[in-house]
Motif scaffolding. Sequence first.
Motif, PDB file in Angstrom:
ATOM      1  N   ALA A  41       0.832  -1.201   0.000  1.00  0.00           N
ATOM      2  CA  ALA A  41       0.000   0.000   0.000  1.00  0.00           C
ATOM      3  C   ALA A  41       0.870   1.256   0.000  1.00  0.00           C
ATOM      4  CB  ALA A  41      -0.946  -0.007   1.192  1.00  0.00           C
ATOM      5  N   ASP A  42       1.897   1.269   0.834  1.00  0.00           N
ATOM      6  CA  ASP A  42       2.829   2.398   0.861  1.00  0.00           C
ATOM      7  C   ASP A  42       3.572   2.525  -0.464  1.00  0.00           C
ATOM      8  OD1 ASP A  42       2.175   3.155   3.408  1.00  0.00           O
ATOM      9  OD2 ASP A  42       4.065   2.525   4.326  1.00  0.00           O
ATOM     10  N   PHE A  43       3.964   1.386  -1.033  1.00  0.00           N
ATOM     11  CA  PHE A  43       4.699   1.391  -2.292  1.00  0.00           C
ATOM     12  C   PHE A  43       3.872   2.032  -3.401  1.00  0.00           C
ATOM     13  CE2 PHE A  43       6.263  -0.846  -6.167  1.00  0.00           C
ATOM     14  CZ  PHE A  43       7.580  -0.439  -6.113  1.00  0.00           C
ATOM     15  N   ALA A  44       2.565   1.777  -3.407  1.00  0.00           N
ATOM     16  CA  ALA A  44       1.677   2.331  -4.434  1.00  0.00           C
ATOM     17  C   ALA A  44       1.572   3.848  -4.338  1.00  0.00           C
ATOM     18  CB  ALA A  44       0.290   1.711  -4.324  1.00  0.00           C
ATOM     19  N   ILE A  45       1.810   4.397  -3.163  1.00  0.00           N
ATOM     20  CA  ILE A  45       1.822   5.855  -2.976  1.00  0.00           C
ATOM     21  C   ILE A  45       3.217   6.408  -3.258  1.00  0.00           C
ATOM     22  CG2 ILE A  45       1.544   7.698  -1.271  1.00  0.00           C
ATOM     23  CD1 ILE A  45      -0.529   5.881   0.135  1.00  0.00           C
ATOM     24  N   HIS A  46       4.213   5.680  -2.792  1.00  0.00           N
ATOM     25  CA  HIS A  46       5.591   6.156  -2.882  1.00  0.00           C
ATOM     26  C   HIS A  46       6.098   6.213  -4.315  1.00  0.00           C
ATOM     27  CE1 HIS A  46      10.003   6.097  -2.217  1.00  0.00           C
ATOM     28  NE2 HIS A  46       9.725   6.653  -1.045  1.00  0.00           N
ATOM     29  N   MET A  47       5.759   5.226  -5.134  1.00  0.00           N
ATOM     30  CA  MET A  47       6.296   5.156  -6.488  1.00  0.00           C
ATOM     31  C   MET A  47       5.921   6.380  -7.338  1.00  0.00           C
ATOM     32  SD  MET A  47       8.155   3.712  -8.781  1.00  0.00           S
ATOM     33  CE  MET A  47       8.525   2.045  -8.242  1.00  0.00           C
ATOM     34  N   PRO A  48       4.642   6.785  -7.423  1.00  0.00           N
ATOM     35  CA  PRO A  48       4.330   7.980  -8.215  1.00  0.00           C
ATOM     36  C   PRO A  48       5.020   9.233  -7.686  1.00  0.00           C
ATOM     37  CG  PRO A  48       2.342   6.714  -7.802  1.00  0.00           C
ATOM     38  CD  PRO A  48       3.413   6.117  -6.943  1.00  0.00           C
ATOM     39  N   GLN A  49       5.093   9.393  -6.360  1.00  0.00           N
ATOM     40  CA  GLN A  49       5.788  10.546  -5.776  1.00  0.00           C
ATOM     41  C   GLN A  49       7.267  10.546  -6.172  1.00  0.00           C
ATOM     42  OE1 GLN A  49       5.105   9.816  -1.592  1.00  0.00           O
ATOM     43  NE2 GLN A  49       3.418  11.298  -1.495  1.00  0.00           N
ATOM     44  N   THR A  50       7.869   9.368  -6.124  1.00  0.00           N
ATOM     45  CA  THR A  50       9.299   9.250  -6.403  1.00  0.00           C
ATOM     46  C   THR A  50       9.611   9.528  -7.861  1.00  0.00           C
ATOM     47  OG1 THR A  50       9.557   7.656  -4.614  1.00  0.00           O
ATOM     48  CG2 THR A  50      11.262   7.672  -6.310  1.00  0.00           C
ATOM     49  N   LEU A  51       8.835   8.953  -8.771  1.00  0.00           N
ATOM     50  CA  LEU A  51       9.087   9.192 -10.194  1.00  0.00           C
ATOM     51  C   LEU A  51       8.872  10.653 -10.563  1.00  0.00           C
ATOM     52  CD1 LEU A  51       7.704   6.058 -12.075  1.00  0.00           C
ATOM     53  CD2 LEU A  51       9.995   6.500 -11.180  1.00  0.00           C
ATOM     54  N   ALA A  52       7.875  11.291  -9.942  1.00  0.00           N
ATOM     55  CA  ALA A  52       7.636  12.714 -10.213  1.00  0.00           C
ATOM     56  C   ALA A  52       8.826  13.555  -9.763  1.00  0.00           C
ATOM     57  CB  ALA A  52       6.363  13.174  -9.518  1.00  0.00           C
ATOM     58  N   ALA A  53       9.321  13.289  -8.561  1.00  0.00           N
ATOM     59  CA  ALA A  53      10.469  14.038  -8.052  1.00  0.00           C
ATOM     60  C   ALA A  53      11.720  13.770  -8.883  1.00  0.00           C
ATOM     61  CB  ALA A  53      10.716  13.675  -6.582  1.00  0.00           C
ATOM     62  N   TRP A  54      11.859  12.533  -9.326  1.00  0.00           N
ATOM     63  CA  TRP A  54      13.020  12.158 -10.147  1.00  0.00           C
ATOM     64  C   TRP A  54      12.984  12.872 -11.505  1.00  0.00           C
ATOM     65  CZ3 TRP A  54      13.878   6.674 -12.564  1.00  0.00           C
ATOM     66  CH2 TRP A  54      15.221   6.504 -12.898  1.00  0.00           C
ATOM     67  N   GLU A  55      11.829  12.889 -12.142  1.00  0.00           N
ATOM     68  CA  GLU A  55      11.706  13.579 -13.430  1.00  0.00           C
ATOM     69  C   GLU A  55      11.966  15.067 -13.275  1.00  0.00           C
ATOM     70  OE1 GLU A  55       8.597  13.906 -17.180  1.00  0.00           O
ATOM     71  OE2 GLU A  55       7.807  13.922 -15.141  1.00  0.00           O
ATOM     72  N   GLN A  56      11.505  15.651 -12.163  1.00  0.00           N
ATOM     73  CA  GLN A  56      11.683  17.084 -11.915  1.00  0.00           C
ATOM     74  C   GLN A  56      13.082  17.428 -11.407  1.00  0.00           C
ATOM     75  OE1 GLN A  56       8.445  17.724  -9.199  1.00  0.00           O
ATOM     76  NE2 GLN A  56       6.925  17.113 -10.738  1.00  0.00           N
ATOM     77  N   ALA A  57      13.912  16.398 -11.230  1.00  0.00           N
ATOM     78  CA  ALA A  57      15.313  16.550 -10.814  1.00  0.00           C
ATOM     79  C   ALA A  57      15.467  17.150  -9.422  1.00  0.00           C
ATOM     80  CB  ALA A  57      16.098  17.378 -11.834  1.00  0.00           C
ATOM     81  N   THR A  58      14.467  16.956  -8.553  1.00  0.00           N
ATOM     82  CA  THR A  58      14.652  17.330  -7.155  1.00  0.00           C
ATOM     83  C   THR A  58      15.314  16.184  -6.383  1.00  0.00           C
ATOM     84  OG1 THR A  58      12.440  16.575  -6.497  1.00  0.00           O
ATOM     85  CG2 THR A  58      12.660  18.869  -7.227  1.00  0.00           C
ATOM     86  N   ILE A  59      15.359  15.010  -6.992  1.00  0.00           N
ATOM     87  CA  ILE A  59      16.201  13.909  -6.533  1.00  0.00           C
ATOM     88  C   ILE A  59      16.919  13.360  -7.763  1.00  0.00           C
ATOM     89  CG2 ILE A  59      14.720  13.308  -4.578  1.00  0.00           C
ATOM     90  CD1 ILE A  59      13.717  10.898  -6.225  1.00  0.00           C
ATOM     91  N   ASN A  60      18.012  12.648  -7.535  1.00  0.00           N
ATOM     92  CA  ASN A  60      18.814  12.161  -8.659  1.00  0.00           C
ATOM     93  C   ASN A  60      19.037  10.654  -8.623  1.00  0.00           C
ATOM     94  OD1 ASN A  60      20.368  13.115 -11.039  1.00  0.00           O
ATOM     95  ND2 ASN A  60      22.077  12.118  -9.977  1.00  0.00           N
ATOM     96  N   GLY A  61      19.025  10.065  -7.430  1.00  0.00           N
ATOM     97  CA  GLY A  61      19.310   8.647  -7.331  1.00  0.00           C
ATOM     98  C   GLY A  61      20.690   8.323  -7.858  1.00  0.00           C
ATOM     99  N   ALA A  62      20.806   7.198  -8.553  1.00  0.00           N
ATOM    100  CA  ALA A  62      22.089   6.792  -9.115  1.00  0.00           C
ATOM    101  C   ALA A  62      22.342   7.399 -10.495  1.00  0.00           C
ATOM    102  CB  ALA A  62      22.154   5.269  -9.208  1.00  0.00           C
ATOM    103  N   GLU A  63      21.311   7.956 -11.109  1.00  0.00           N
ATOM    104  CA  GLU A  63      21.421   8.574 -12.427  1.00  0.00           C
ATOM    105  C   GLU A  63      20.220   9.482 -12.630  1.00  0.00           C
ATOM    106  OE1 GLU A  63      20.946   5.744 -15.687  1.00  0.00           O
ATOM    107  OE2 GLU A  63      19.504   4.590 -14.510  1.00  0.00           O
TER     108      GLU A  63
END
Length: 215
Positions: free
Chosen positions: A101-123
């Motif tokens: 349930a948490d994963f289903a909320i976390h994934m869209p938030q994470t991909l949005a932040a990643w695309e917007q470059a507020t996070i970078n991760g490994a690439e």
Amino acid sequence: MGELTLIRHGQANSGATTEEDYDRLSDLGHTQARLLGNWMRAHEDPFDLVLSGTMRRHRETAAGMGYAPEKFDERLNEMEYFALVRDMQLHHDVAPPNGPADFAIHMPQTLAAWEQATINGAEPFATFESRIQTALAEAAKPGKRALCVTSGGVISMVMRAALGLSTHQMAHILLPIYNSSVHRFAIRPEGMFLMAFNAIPHLDPPALTDHRTRL
């Protein structure tokens, strides 16, 4: 017309807390790969090209299916989700997901932040997107049939390109992808077009209900 068939790896070590620990098939994952390989040999014509990502779970899935890839291509490797989880906690104070349930909320938030470059991760997000597009453009040719063993994030990115999805839609395409599922695209001079998504014909028998996993 050519075809590109993408396979998500079998179930990995879903209880892991690091990328390295996650990157190996569970006993069920090995069974899923074997069942899929048996089904494909019974129902599929030979492929002109077989590819795999370089991750252990990709290589174990291909081997379990009974396929020997001609090329192992790191461009077909999954995003490093644990690095993105770390960055979400560090930069956005978003706790790691605890259960589906948490994963289903976390994934869209994470991909949005990643695309917007507020996070970078490994690439960067753009690098992940471009490396997948480049690798598959080389593999997907009209008149040829290619098979690729990869991961759910890669498959969802291919879906994004084929269907013009937003990142939010891509996240919700990613969430239901089954382990060892089959995804097929027609390759024509005009582009790549979806033919099948998230198929698990090798797990259709009712006795195999408990073999259908997503995490």
